[in-house]
Design a protein around this motif. Structure first.
Motif, PDB file in Angstrom:
ATOM      1  N   VAL A  91       7.795   1.442  -4.728  1.00  0.00           N
ATOM      2  CA  VAL A  91       8.086   0.013  -4.519  1.00  0.00           C
ATOM      3  C   VAL A  91       6.809  -0.716  -4.103  1.00  0.00           C
ATOM      4  O   VAL A  91       6.489  -1.790  -4.622  1.00  0.00           O
ATOM      5  CB  VAL A  91       9.191  -0.173  -3.469  1.00  0.00           C
ATOM      6  CG1 VAL A  91       9.364  -1.662  -3.125  1.00  0.00           C
ATOM      7  CG2 VAL A  91      10.516   0.409  -3.959  1.00  0.00           C
ATOM      8  N   ALA A  92       6.061  -0.140  -3.175  1.00  0.00           N
ATOM      9  CA  ALA A  92       4.821  -0.765  -2.715  1.00  0.00           C
ATOM     10  C   ALA A  92       3.811  -0.893  -3.855  1.00  0.00           C
ATOM     11  O   ALA A  92       3.149  -1.930  -4.005  1.00  0.00           O
ATOM     12  CB  ALA A  92       4.233   0.051  -1.568  1.00  0.00           C
ATOM     13  N   TYR A  93       3.684   0.163  -4.643  1.00  0.00           N
ATOM     14  CA  TYR A  93       2.737   0.155  -5.773  1.00  0.00           C
ATOM     15  C   TYR A  93       3.105  -0.963  -6.753  1.00  0.00           C
ATOM     16  O   TYR A  93       2.233  -1.735  -7.197  1.00  0.00           O
ATOM     17  CB  TYR A  93       2.794   1.515  -6.462  1.00  0.00           C
ATOM     18  CG  TYR A  93       1.702   1.767  -7.477  1.00  0.00           C
ATOM     19  CD1 TYR A  93       0.602   2.558  -7.156  1.00  0.00           C
ATOM     20  CD2 TYR A  93       1.776   1.243  -8.766  1.00  0.00           C
ATOM     21  CE1 TYR A  93      -0.398   2.814  -8.100  1.00  0.00           C
ATOM     22  CE2 TYR A  93       0.789   1.487  -9.697  1.00  0.00           C
ATOM     23  CZ  TYR A  93      -0.304   2.279  -9.366  1.00  0.00           C
ATOM     24  OH  TYR A  93      -1.290   2.529 -10.291  1.00  0.00           O
ATOM     25  N   GLU A 107       0.854  -1.191   0.000  1.00  0.00           N
ATOM     26  CA  GLU A 107       0.000   0.000   0.000  1.00  0.00           C
ATOM     27  C   GLU A 107       0.887   1.238   0.000  1.00  0.00           C
ATOM     28  O   GLU A 107       1.539   1.541   0.989  1.00  0.00           O
ATOM     29  CB  GLU A 107      -0.925   0.002   1.220  1.00  0.00           C
ATOM     30  CG  GLU A 107      -1.999  -1.073   1.202  1.00  0.00           C
ATOM     31  CD  GLU A 107      -2.953  -0.923   0.018  1.00  0.00           C
ATOM     32  OE1 GLU A 107      -3.224   0.232  -0.382  1.00  0.00           O
ATOM     33  OE2 GLU A 107      -3.392  -1.958  -0.507  1.00  0.00           O
ATOM     34  N   PRO A 108       0.921   1.982  -1.114  1.00  0.00           N
ATOM     35  CA  PRO A 108       1.790   3.159  -1.179  1.00  0.00           C
ATOM     36  C   PRO A 108       1.283   4.293  -0.291  1.00  0.00           C
ATOM     37  O   PRO A 108       0.086   4.569  -0.248  1.00  0.00           O
ATOM     38  CB  PRO A 108       1.736   3.553  -2.660  1.00  0.00           C
ATOM     39  CG  PRO A 108       0.461   2.970  -3.170  1.00  0.00           C
ATOM     40  CD  PRO A 108       0.219   1.724  -2.379  1.00  0.00           C
ATOM     41  N   ARG A 109       2.214   4.934   0.400  1.00  0.00           N
ATOM     42  CA  ARG A 109       1.887   6.100   1.228  1.00  0.00           C
ATOM     43  C   ARG A 109       2.669   7.282   0.677  1.00  0.00           C
ATOM     44  O   ARG A 109       3.904   7.277   0.683  1.00  0.00           O
ATOM     45  CB  ARG A 109       2.259   5.836   2.684  1.00  0.00           C
ATOM     46  CG  ARG A 109       1.457   4.701   3.310  1.00  0.00           C
ATOM     47  CD  ARG A 109       1.816   4.511   4.771  1.00  0.00           C
ATOM     48  NE  ARG A 109       1.047   3.435   5.387  1.00  0.00           N
ATOM     49  CZ  ARG A 109       1.152   3.068   6.666  1.00  0.00           C
ATOM     50  NH1 ARG A 109       2.025   3.712   7.458  1.00  0.00           N
ATOM     51  NH2 ARG A 109       0.410   2.095   7.145  1.00  0.00           N
ATOM     52  N   LEU A 110       1.949   8.296   0.222  1.00  0.00           N
ATOM     53  CA  LEU A 110       2.548   9.431  -0.450  1.00  0.00           C
ATOM     54  C   LEU A 110       2.294  10.728   0.314  1.00  0.00           C
ATOM     55  O   LEU A 110       1.294  10.846   1.029  1.00  0.00           O
ATOM     56  CB  LEU A 110       1.972   9.567  -1.862  1.00  0.00           C
ATOM     57  CG  LEU A 110       2.400   8.498  -2.871  1.00  0.00           C
ATOM     58  CD1 LEU A 110       1.441   8.451  -4.040  1.00  0.00           C
ATOM     59  CD2 LEU A 110       3.814   8.770  -3.365  1.00  0.00           C
ATOM     60  N   PRO A 111       3.169  11.725   0.152  1.00  0.00           N
ATOM     61  CA  PRO A 111       2.903  13.041   0.748  1.00  0.00           C
ATOM     62  C   PRO A 111       1.635  13.650   0.155  1.00  0.00           C
ATOM     63  O   PRO A 111       1.221  13.305  -0.956  1.00  0.00           O
ATOM     64  CB  PRO A 111       4.138  13.865   0.355  1.00  0.00           C
ATOM     65  CG  PRO A 111       5.168  12.875  -0.029  1.00  0.00           C
ATOM     66  CD  PRO A 111       4.445  11.676  -0.548  1.00  0.00           C
ATOM     67  N   GLU A 112       1.045  14.553   0.858  1.00  0.00           N
ATOM     68  CA  GLU A 112      -0.175  15.217   0.384  1.00  0.00           C
ATOM     69  C   GLU A 112       0.104  15.940  -0.932  1.00  0.00           C
ATOM     70  O   GLU A 112       1.136  16.586  -1.109  1.00  0.00           O
ATOM     71  CB  GLU A 112      -0.665  16.221   1.429  1.00  0.00           C
ATOM     72  CG  GLU A 112      -2.000  16.867   1.072  1.00  0.00           C
ATOM     73  CD  GLU A 112      -2.502  17.782   2.177  1.00  0.00           C
ATOM     74  OE1 GLU A 112      -3.488  18.499   1.934  1.00  0.00           O
ATOM     75  OE2 GLU A 112      -1.899  17.777   3.273  1.00  0.00           O
ATOM     76  N   GLY A 113      -0.815  15.784  -1.866  1.00  0.00           N
ATOM     77  CA  GLY A 113      -0.687  16.443  -3.150  1.00  0.00           C
ATOM     78  C   GLY A 113       0.188  15.721  -4.154  1.00  0.00           C
ATOM     79  O   GLY A 113       0.445  16.247  -5.249  1.00  0.00           O
TER      80      GLY A 113
END
Length: 260
Positions: free
Chosen positions: A215-217, A116-122
């Motif tokens: 990597v997660a994606y 599960e990818p975790r990305l910064p806002e925006g």
């Protein structure tokens, strides 16, 4: 993970039994060497596997030099630290090959990776499916690595135009569609592996988890497509990140490049 068994599987499935990287590529088995000849004039060419010894190594090297020189093509001998003979790297140097930066061959079982990818806002990940997406992807790649990449651009344009199902190309966009990271997943039909390439992030966006998110994606997609393992040639920058995610270093790989 049984490192020795997985390394042997990698050698067999992705090197000895290599199937090519794109439409039109030729895989040729000549004696104890497997080489790839890309279609067109700009794709990657090189030796992906060899099983040599002190008696036949120099002759095999000379044969590859002769072959690619007659084609007028630069090529790479992709050397791994466990390849035989033990002095193969020295023999390549003496034959006129130039070594590039060594990288760590790292492999992980996808079942143990975050998906599960975790990305910064925006910030968002977009899959590339057309020439406009390739242009964004190459901009991000060039910003991350500090050099132009015309060969990569031509390869991606060819694969996207051919709707190559083995390629999953990603660009990470921030704000008003600023390309900040580019990453690729290669799926190898008939094997248990997916390969991670790229993943470079523009300097001012580093340290925010963007590379980990790609990597997660890609791990999630590889799992959905039936892969058991992910493989990556890791630079010194990415190796610590990948190690924390669950990748294991199994060998060192060095590109030896020959220009006719």
């Amino acid at each position: 993970m049984d490192s020795a068994a997985v390394l042997a599987l990698f050698d067999r499935q992705l090197r000895r039994d290599h199937h090519g990287e794109g439409p039109g590529d030729r895989v040729e088995r000549v004696g104890d060497v497997v080489r790839l000849v890309a279609s067109g004039g700009a794709g990657w060419c090189g030796v992906v596997w060899s099983d040599l010894n002190a008696r036949n190594a120099d002759a095999a090297i000379a044969e590859q030099v002769r072959y690619f020189t007659e084609l007028g093509r630069e090529f790479e001998w992709k050397h791994y630290s466990h390849d035989m003979p033990a002095d193969l790297a020295d023999r390549l140097l003496k034959a006129g090959f130039a070594p590039e930066e060594p990288e760590a061959l790292m492999i992980a079982e996808i079942a143990g990776l975050p998906t599960e990818p975790r990305l910064p806002e925006g910030v968002r990940i977009v899959e590339v499916t057309d020439a406009a997406g390739v242009a964004q992807m190459v901009r991000a790649h060039d910003a991350a690595f500090g050099r132009p990449s015309p060969r990569l651009e031509q390869q991606l344009l060819r694969q996207v135009a051919d709707r190559d199902a083995s390629l999953v190309a990603l660009v990470v966009l921030a704000g008003d569609d600023e390309p900040v990271c580019a990453a690729r997943l290669e799926l190898h039909k008939g094997t248990e592996f997916g390969s991670l390439w790229g993943g470079g992030t523009a300097p001012r966006w580093r340290g925010q988890g963007i590379y980990k998110a790609t990597v997660a994606y890609r791990a999630r997609i590889a799992a959905e497509r039936g892969c058991r393992y992910l493989q990556v040639d890791a630079s010194d920058d990415s190796r610590p990140i990948l190690g924390r995610l669950g990748f294991h270093p199994l060998a060192v790989t060095t590109p030896f490049v020959y220009e006719p």
